[in-house]
Design an enzyme around this catalytic site. Structure first.
Site, mmCIF file in Angstrom:
data_model
loop_
_atom_site.group_PDB
_atom_site.id
_atom_site.type_symbol
_atom_site.label_atom_id
_atom_site.label_comp_id
_atom_site.label_asym_id
_atom_site.label_seq_id
_atom_site.Cartn_x
_atom_site.Cartn_y
_atom_site.Cartn_z
ATOM 1 N N ASP A 8 0.797 -1.222 0.000
ATOM 2 C CA ASP A 8 0.000 0.000 0.000
ATOM 3 C C ASP A 8 0.843 1.293 0.000
ATOM 4 O OD1 ASP A 8 -1.230 -2.312 1.116
ATOM 5 O OD2 ASP A 8 -2.838 -1.108 1.981
ATOM 6 N N GLU A 39 -4.120 1.912 -2.681
ATOM 7 C CA GLU A 39 -5.405 2.325 -2.097
ATOM 8 C C GLU A 39 -5.305 3.533 -1.165
ATOM 9 O OE1 GLU A 39 -7.483 0.160 0.801
ATOM 10 O OE2 GLU A 39 -5.763 0.044 2.135
ATOM 11 N N HIS A 68 -10.274 1.119 0.678
ATOM 12 C CA HIS A 68 -10.294 2.561 0.379
ATOM 13 C C HIS A 68 -10.514 2.854 -1.110
ATOM 14 C CE1 HIS A 68 -9.402 3.990 4.388
ATOM 15 N NE2 HIS A 68 -8.459 3.073 4.506
ATOM 16 N N HIS A 178 -2.937 -4.337 3.382
ATOM 17 C CA HIS A 178 -3.901 -3.670 4.276
ATOM 18 C C HIS A 178 -3.371 -3.399 5.688
ATOM 19 C CE1 HIS A 178 -7.689 -2.331 6.080
ATOM 20 N NE2 HIS A 178 -7.563 -3.254 6.999
ATOM 21 N N HIS A 180 -0.299 -2.713 6.524
ATOM 22 C CA HIS A 180 0.769 -1.719 6.402
ATOM 23 C C HIS A 180 2.019 -2.076 7.188
ATOM 24 C CE1 HIS A 180 -2.035 1.810 4.965
ATOM 25 N NE2 HIS A 180 -2.315 0.648 4.397
HETATM 26 FE FE LIG Z 1 -3.929 0.285 3.035
HETATM 27 FE FE LIG Z 2 -6.899 -1.302 3.384
#
Ligand SMILES: [Fe+2]
Ligand SMILES: [Fe+2]
Length: 272
Positions: A8, A39, A68, A178, A180
């Site tokens: 991400d 995202e 997102h 997701h 991170h």
């Molecule tokens: Fe993310």
């Molecule tokens: Fe996410």
């Protein structure tokens, strides 16, 4: 096939670091395919079309999203006209855009890329396992496609591991996004699928999962609404996973993590 997946992108620092590094990484690692989850590229929330264009220009072949996906409304019309920008496959029927794409390389090899979202501690969606079964029935590895990569956008490590084992031997790579935070469990599973619970983010790690520390701490401590989150803007660490697959089977030969710049201990995949 030599594939790099980057986790991400969070905010401007993540976008700029990816755009600066990707051309060099493509050459240094002799990449055939580069996939980036974007995202959180737009100030932490969503992806604006001009940012997607810049990432494609920098050398991303496919961009993926997640929960997102729709934070920037302009993406709705853009995604409908951009097959290499993916939103989660298991969104309800009729959702704009697509959850998978088959990319044809210049040499004729074809790679399936999909973005799938988990359901544990996430929005309730269609079953990610069933959606993936249906997808793979149409794109058998080693026959219709030379490689297959799934970005599994999910919160729970248990759901991610169950998913990876469920599809072990039928895709080249299952890589989590997701959370991170890069996990240290990258490996090739017994059936030949490479797996990492989470690739980590491309953003400033002097933060709370990419967001400025003060507002993020205040949300937990004070429990007052309205503490606005904004991305941390220090130097980003690029985090991702490199995979080399066997063209005959589509399965992974080896997988190595990548961490570059910023505050995390660096590591670079072996060129070989
Ligand atoms: Fe993310
Ligand atoms: Fe996410």
């Amino acid at each position: 096939m030599r594939i790099l997946f980057l986790g991400d992108i969070v905010g401007r620092t993540g976008r700029e670091a990816v755009a600066a590094a990707l051309p060099r990484l493509r050459a240094a690692l002799a990449l055939d395919l580069a996939i980036v989850n974007a995202e959180n590229a737009s100030h932490g929330f969503g992806l604006a079309p001009e940012m997607a264009r810049a990432l494609f220009e920098a050398g991303a072949d496919v961009l993926t999203l997640g929960n997102h996906a729709w934070d920037r409304r302009e993406i709705v019309s853009y995604i409908a006209a951009t097959p290499r920008l993916l939103r989660p496959l298991n969104f309800p029927p009729g959702t704009p855009g697509a959850g998978s794409v088959v990319v044809s390389l210049a040499d004729g090899r074809r790679a399936l890329v999909a973005n799938v979202m988990g359901r544990l501690f996430m929005d309730p969606l269609d079953c990610p396992f069933r959606a993936t079964e249906e997808l793979l029935a149409r794109h058998p590895l080693g026959r219709m496609v030379t490689a297959a990569v799934i970005d599994l956008h999910a919160e729970a490590s248990s759901e991610k591991a169950a998913f990876a084992h469920a599809f072990d031997g039928r895709v080249s790579l299952v890589v989590g996004t997701h959370t991170h935070v890069p996990s240290a469990d990258h490996r090739v599973l017994p059936g030949g699928t490479a797996f990492q619970t989470d690739a980590g983010m491309c953003g400033d790690y002097d933060s709370v999962i990419g967001m400025q520390k003060e507002a993020a701490i205040a949300r937990f401590v004070r429990k007052l609404p309205g503490e606005r989150l904004a991305p941390a803007e220090g130097e980003a660490t690029l985090c991702g996973l490199f995979v080399e697959t066997d063209d005959a089977t589509g399965l992974a030969r080896r997988t190595e993590p990548l961490r570059l710049g910023g505050r995390l201990a660096p590591t670079m995949p072996n060129r070989e």
